[in-house]
Design a protein around this motif. Sequence first.
Motif, mmCIF file in Angstrom:
data_model
loop_
_atom_site.group_PDB
_atom_site.id
_atom_site.type_symbol
_atom_site.label_atom_id
_atom_site.label_comp_id
_atom_site.label_asym_id
_atom_site.label_seq_id
_atom_site.Cartn_x
_atom_site.Cartn_y
_atom_site.Cartn_z
ATOM 1 N N ARG A 69 0.784 -1.211 0.091
ATOM 2 C CA ARG A 69 0.026 0.183 0.053
ATOM 3 C C ARG A 69 0.834 1.394 0.071
ATOM 4 N NH1 ARG A 69 -4.480 -0.323 4.607
ATOM 5 N NH2 ARG A 69 -5.050 1.555 3.493
ATOM 6 N N ASP A 129 2.910 3.926 -1.785
ATOM 7 C CA ASP A 129 3.232 4.322 -3.272
ATOM 8 C C ASP A 129 4.447 4.977 -3.429
ATOM 9 O OD1 ASP A 129 0.532 3.755 -4.085
ATOM 10 O OD2 ASP A 129 -0.149 5.441 -2.960
ATOM 11 N N LYS A 154 1.722 7.511 5.664
ATOM 12 C CA LYS A 154 0.708 8.428 5.859
ATOM 13 C C LYS A 154 0.022 8.653 4.496
ATOM 14 C CE LYS A 154 -0.598 12.861 8.040
ATOM 15 N NZ LYS A 154 -0.222 13.812 8.741
ATOM 16 N N LYS A 155 -1.429 9.023 4.235
ATOM 17 C CA LYS A 155 -1.815 9.223 3.128
ATOM 18 C C LYS A 155 -1.866 10.572 2.837
ATOM 19 C CE LYS A 155 -5.237 5.221 3.203
ATOM 20 N NZ LYS A 155 -4.312 4.610 2.049
ATOM 21 N N ASP A 188 -3.338 13.607 0.294
ATOM 22 C CA ASP A 188 -4.222 14.052 -0.835
ATOM 23 C C ASP A 188 -3.796 15.019 -1.791
ATOM 24 O OD1 ASP A 188 -6.787 12.308 -0.151
ATOM 25 O OD2 ASP A 188 -7.218 13.938 1.384
ATOM 26 N N LYS A 198 -5.618 12.535 -6.564
ATOM 27 C CA LYS A 198 -4.767 11.461 -6.188
ATOM 28 C C LYS A 198 -4.854 11.139 -4.865
ATOM 29 C CE LYS A 198 -1.941 11.465 -10.257
ATOM 30 N NZ LYS A 198 -2.304 12.901 -10.947
ATOM 31 N N VAL A 199 -4.775 10.011 -4.189
ATOM 32 C CA VAL A 199 -4.216 9.797 -2.741
ATOM 33 C C VAL A 199 -3.108 8.854 -2.782
ATOM 34 C CG1 VAL A 199 -5.036 8.734 -0.716
ATOM 35 C CG2 VAL A 199 -6.735 9.796 -2.024
ATOM 36 N N LEU A 200 -2.223 9.360 -2.331
ATOM 37 C CA LEU A 200 -0.845 8.667 -2.141
ATOM 38 C C LEU A 200 -0.562 8.232 -0.897
ATOM 39 C CD1 LEU A 200 1.763 11.087 -4.388
ATOM 40 C CD2 LEU A 200 0.238 9.103 -5.023
ATOM 41 N N THR A 201 0.120 7.046 -0.614
ATOM 42 C CA THR A 201 0.461 6.697 0.643
ATOM 43 C C THR A 201 2.076 6.811 0.655
ATOM 44 O OG1 THR A 201 -1.377 5.179 0.982
ATOM 45 C CG2 THR A 201 0.812 4.820 2.454
ATOM 46 N N ARG A 207 4.714 1.162 -6.634
ATOM 47 C CA ARG A 207 3.902 0.484 -5.912
ATOM 48 C C ARG A 207 4.396 -1.264 -5.673
ATOM 49 N NH1 ARG A 207 -1.475 1.842 -4.720
ATOM 50 N NH2 ARG A 207 -1.427 3.611 -6.519
#
Length: 211
Positions: A5, A7, A55-56, A58, A62-65, A190
Amino acid sequence: MGASRVDMKVVLLGKEYGGKTSLVERYLHDRFAGDTPYQNVRNYNATIGAAFGAKKVDIGDKVLTLGVWDTAGSERYEAMSRIYYRGAKAAIVCYDLTDRTSFERARFWVNELMKNEEGCKIYLCGTKKDLVISDKRTREVDYHMTTDYAEEIHAEVHETSSKTGENIFELFTKIAKDFASNPENIKKERDKDKETLDLYEDNKKKFGCCG
């Protein structure tokens, strides 16, 4: 959080007690380790090997981790730090604004990254800005010197305070935006952190607490 999970891998490098762990704590958990002075290093546990958090973020639609690796600053863990920065797409190279020697150590890590991780974008990060704001005489690292150096190595300079939170969230947001500006980055990154996470878990078992 599993490696699948994550990125983007972000690594923090710099001298021991240079403010890396406090910076990560403020970013990931929005907290500061009490009101004790930074100089009283007995109140802080040095990172052993590395500590990991995610941490996610925004970024537009897009939502990046972000997978954030806080490496040990002690020279005896130098070889281990090289393992943790392998494959990182961004490196926050920290130095203490009140400690000139920490900037020399930052230069060492920049050279290491430039030799071994050409695809890693470097962000120079001066820590403990609140101390130099409260007493300008404590500043030992000149801002213009760091910006000149940053221009030379094609990096950016951010001066931060983990105590007040100044510029920390802005720094990580900028890192995420830079990464997200190239859609191919997310596709390539990923699932690539499993090896590093496995090593981290092994070292936790060997050394105990790693943060």
